[in-house]
Design a protein around this motif. Structure first.
Motif, PDB file in Angstrom:
ATOM      1  N   TYR A  11     -19.974  10.997  18.817  1.00 37.47           N
ATOM      2  CA  TYR A  11     -20.157  11.259  20.536  1.00 37.47           C
ATOM      3  C   TYR A  11     -20.788   9.893  20.933  1.00 37.47           C
ATOM      4  O   TYR A  11     -21.492   9.068  20.219  1.00 37.47           O
ATOM      5  CB  TYR A  11     -21.141  12.361  20.667  1.00 37.47           C
ATOM      6  N   PHE A  12     -21.053   9.780  22.124  1.00 37.38           N
ATOM      7  CA  PHE A  12     -21.481   8.544  22.867  1.00 37.38           C
ATOM      8  C   PHE A  12     -22.928   8.288  22.265  1.00 37.38           C
ATOM      9  O   PHE A  12     -23.226   7.225  21.927  1.00 37.38           O
ATOM     10  CB  PHE A  12     -21.540   9.228  24.391  1.00 37.38           C
ATOM     11  N   GLU A  13     -23.598   9.368  22.177  1.00 36.26           N
ATOM     12  CA  GLU A  13     -25.138   9.129  21.714  1.00 36.26           C
ATOM     13  C   GLU A  13     -25.004   8.773  20.238  1.00 36.26           C
ATOM     14  O   GLU A  13     -26.135   8.134  19.839  1.00 36.26           O
ATOM     15  CB  GLU A  13     -25.965  10.568  21.679  1.00 36.26           C
ATOM     16  N   ASP A  14     -23.825   8.674  19.505  1.00 37.72           N
ATOM     17  CA  ASP A  14     -24.130   8.512  18.112  1.00 37.72           C
ATOM     18  C   ASP A  14     -23.889   6.916  17.733  1.00 37.72           C
ATOM     19  O   ASP A  14     -23.747   6.410  16.826  1.00 37.72           O
ATOM     20  CB  ASP A  14     -22.976   9.220  17.249  1.00 37.72           C
ATOM     21  N   PHE A  15     -23.160   6.199  18.925  1.00 39.50           N
ATOM     22  CA  PHE A  15     -22.897   4.687  18.685  1.00 39.50           C
ATOM     23  C   PHE A  15     -24.201   3.944  19.113  1.00 39.50           C
ATOM     24  O   PHE A  15     -25.080   4.268  19.850  1.00 39.50           O
ATOM     25  CB  PHE A  15     -21.861   4.380  19.791  1.00 39.50           C
ATOM     26  N   GLU A  16     -24.325   2.793  18.447  1.00 39.89           N
ATOM     27  CA  GLU A  16     -25.452   1.927  18.462  1.00 39.89           C
ATOM     28  C   GLU A  16     -25.000   0.571  18.661  1.00 39.89           C
ATOM     29  O   GLU A  16     -23.754   0.265  17.850  1.00 39.89           O
ATOM     30  CB  GLU A  16     -26.533   1.708  17.629  1.00 39.89           C
ATOM     31  N   VAL A  17     -25.056  -0.167  19.576  1.00 39.91           N
ATOM     32  CA  VAL A  17     -24.802  -1.739  19.759  1.00 39.91           C
ATOM     33  C   VAL A  17     -24.819  -2.472  18.311  1.00 39.91           C
ATOM     34  O   VAL A  17     -26.128  -2.219  17.626  1.00 39.91           O
ATOM     35  CB  VAL A  17     -25.459  -2.396  21.218  1.00 39.91           C
ATOM     36  N   GLY A  18     -23.991  -3.169  17.863  1.00 33.32           N
ATOM     37  CA  GLY A  18     -24.022  -3.803  16.684  1.00 33.32           C
ATOM     38  C   GLY A  18     -23.586  -2.916  15.427  1.00 33.32           C
ATOM     39  O   GLY A  18     -23.258  -3.666  14.344  1.00 33.32           O
ATOM     40  N   VAL A 126     -19.351   5.312  28.370  1.00 33.79           N
ATOM     41  CA  VAL A 126     -18.301   4.193  27.969  1.00 33.79           C
ATOM     42  C   VAL A 126     -18.805   3.352  26.601  1.00 33.79           C
ATOM     43  O   VAL A 126     -20.033   3.097  26.532  1.00 33.79           O
ATOM     44  CB  VAL A 126     -18.067   3.310  28.959  1.00 33.79           C
ATOM     45  N   ILE A 127     -17.995   3.230  25.715  1.00 33.23           N
ATOM     46  CA  ILE A 127     -18.323   2.293  24.538  1.00 33.23           C
ATOM     47  C   ILE A 127     -17.265   1.196  24.524  1.00 33.23           C
ATOM     48  O   ILE A 127     -16.055   1.565  24.419  1.00 33.23           O
ATOM     49  CB  ILE A 127     -18.259   3.219  23.212  1.00 33.23           C
ATOM     50  N   VAL A 128     -17.646   0.163  24.417  1.00 32.85           N
ATOM     51  CA  VAL A 128     -17.115  -1.172  24.150  1.00 32.85           C
ATOM     52  C   VAL A 128     -17.214  -1.869  22.646  1.00 32.85           C
ATOM     53  O   VAL A 128     -18.391  -1.934  22.524  1.00 32.85           O
ATOM     54  CB  VAL A 128     -17.262  -2.120  25.411  1.00 32.85           C
ATOM     55  N   VAL A 129     -16.114  -2.009  22.158  1.00 33.86           N
ATOM     56  CA  VAL A 129     -15.905  -2.631  20.756  1.00 33.86           C
ATOM     57  C   VAL A 129     -15.189  -3.912  20.794  1.00 33.86           C
ATOM     58  O   VAL A 129     -14.094  -4.089  21.599  1.00 33.86           O
ATOM     59  CB  VAL A 129     -15.218  -1.466  20.009  1.00 33.86           C
ATOM     60  N   GLN A 130     -15.172  -4.433  19.815  1.00 32.81           N
ATOM     61  CA  GLN A 130     -14.476  -5.498  19.339  1.00 32.81           C
ATOM     62  C   GLN A 130     -13.713  -5.159  18.173  1.00 32.81           C
ATOM     63  O   GLN A 130     -14.405  -4.680  17.117  1.00 32.81           O
ATOM     64  CB  GLN A 130     -15.401  -6.948  18.938  1.00 32.81           C
ATOM     65  N   ARG A 131     -12.620  -5.215  18.370  1.00 25.58           N
ATOM     66  CA  ARG A 131     -11.731  -4.613  17.072  1.00 25.58           C
ATOM     67  C   ARG A 131     -11.041  -5.792  16.753  1.00 25.58           C
ATOM     68  O   ARG A 131     -10.365  -6.609  17.196  1.00 25.58           O
ATOM     69  CB  ARG A 131     -10.584  -3.694  17.757  1.00 25.58           C
ATOM     70  N   GLU A 132     -10.776  -5.691  15.100  1.00 24.98           N
ATOM     71  CA  GLU A 132     -10.123  -6.771  14.441  1.00 24.98           C
ATOM     72  C   GLU A 132      -9.185  -6.099  13.530  1.00 24.98           C
ATOM     73  O   GLU A 132      -9.646  -5.014  12.892  1.00 24.98           O
ATOM     74  CB  GLU A 132     -10.881  -7.684  13.766  1.00 24.98           C
ATOM     75  N   VAL A 133      -7.807  -6.594  13.548  1.00 27.69           N
ATOM     76  CA  VAL A 133      -6.946  -6.175  12.131  1.00 27.69           C
ATOM     77  C   VAL A 133      -7.187  -7.194  10.941  1.00 27.69           C
ATOM     78  O   VAL A 133      -7.080  -8.303  11.388  1.00 27.69           O
ATOM     79  CB  VAL A 133      -5.615  -6.179  12.754  1.00 27.69           C
ATOM     80  N   VAL A 134      -7.791  -6.727   9.855  1.00 31.53           N
ATOM     81  CA  VAL A 134      -8.186  -7.571   8.921  1.00 31.53           C
ATOM     82  C   VAL A 134      -7.072  -7.412   7.513  1.00 31.53           C
ATOM     83  O   VAL A 134      -6.992  -6.237   7.233  1.00 31.53           O
ATOM     84  CB  VAL A 134      -9.550  -7.367   8.350  1.00 31.53           C
ATOM     85  N   LYS A 135      -6.342  -8.375   7.144  1.00 25.01           N
ATOM     86  CA  LYS A 135      -5.450  -8.369   6.155  1.00 25.01           C
ATOM     87  C   LYS A 135      -6.360  -8.235   4.733  1.00 25.01           C
ATOM     88  O   LYS A 135      -7.568  -8.639   4.715  1.00 25.01           O
ATOM     89  CB  LYS A 135      -4.549  -9.330   6.101  1.00 25.01           C
ATOM     90  N   GLN A 136      -5.449  -7.876   3.713  1.00 30.13           N
ATOM     91  CA  GLN A 136      -6.061  -8.000   2.150  1.00 30.13           C
ATOM     92  C   GLN A 136      -6.896  -8.954   1.749  1.00 30.13           C
ATOM     93  O   GLN A 136      -7.687  -8.883   1.045  1.00 30.13           O
ATOM     94  CB  GLN A 136      -5.015  -7.456   1.375  1.00 30.13           C
TER      95      GLN A 136
END
Length: 156
Positions: A11-18, A126-136
């Motif tokens: 839930y929204f409350e479960d997210f923390e910046v960082g 609202v939650i804003v994230v930085q998403r990365e696709v990381v290869k092996q």
């Protein structure tokens, strides 16, 4: 016997910046690339022609950028973070393709919370994230800033 229907997602409350989440991994196959070409209609030679690709810096066909994005989104769902609590994908910004993904590459999503904003509606945030696709090999193939709308924890 009681069957729980509570969502396993955050839930929204479960997210923390960082906070950072790493998804399960998945190997991209040649079948994935061919099926995506058929589904999307994108038969660009860089995705479908081995002989042409030998003349490029890639040396072989590469996965479509949107295919890699779609698999990454599925991996994020598989992590359980969104299951039953995500309302909507609101926005993607700064989507960049940084390295090719080829058949045989194994990818995962690395998601880091960068903003958390309450909304005027008490049942969502609202939650804003930085998403990365990381290869092996640790190389980041794609990155983006994504804005999601999540449910708030029900009262009571």
């Amino acid at each position: 016997m009681t069957i729980s229907t509570a969502p396993r997602g955050k839930y929204f409350e479960d997210f923390e910046v960082g906070q950072e989440f790493i998804s399960p991994a998945r190997t991209i196959t040649l079948t994935d690339i061919v099926n995506f070409a058929c589904l999307s209609g994108d038969f660009n030679e860089v995705h479908t022609n081995f002989e042409y690709c030998k003349t490029t810096s890639f040396g072989e066909p590469i996965a479509h950028g949107p295919l890699v994005y779609a698999v990454m989104a599925g991996l994020q769902y598989a992590s359980g973070v969104n299951d039953g609590t995500l309302i909507a994908l609101l926005q993607n910004d700064q989507w960049r393709m940084l390295a090719p993904v080829k058949h045989g590459d194994t990818i995962r999503a690395r998601v880091r919370v960068i903003e958390k904003k309450e909304t005027s509606k008490p049942d969502r945030g609202v939650i804003v994230v930085q998403r990365e696709v990381v290869k092996q090999d640790g190389i980041v193939a794609q990155e983006m800033r994504t804005t999601f709308l999540y449910r708030r924890r029900p009262k009571g």
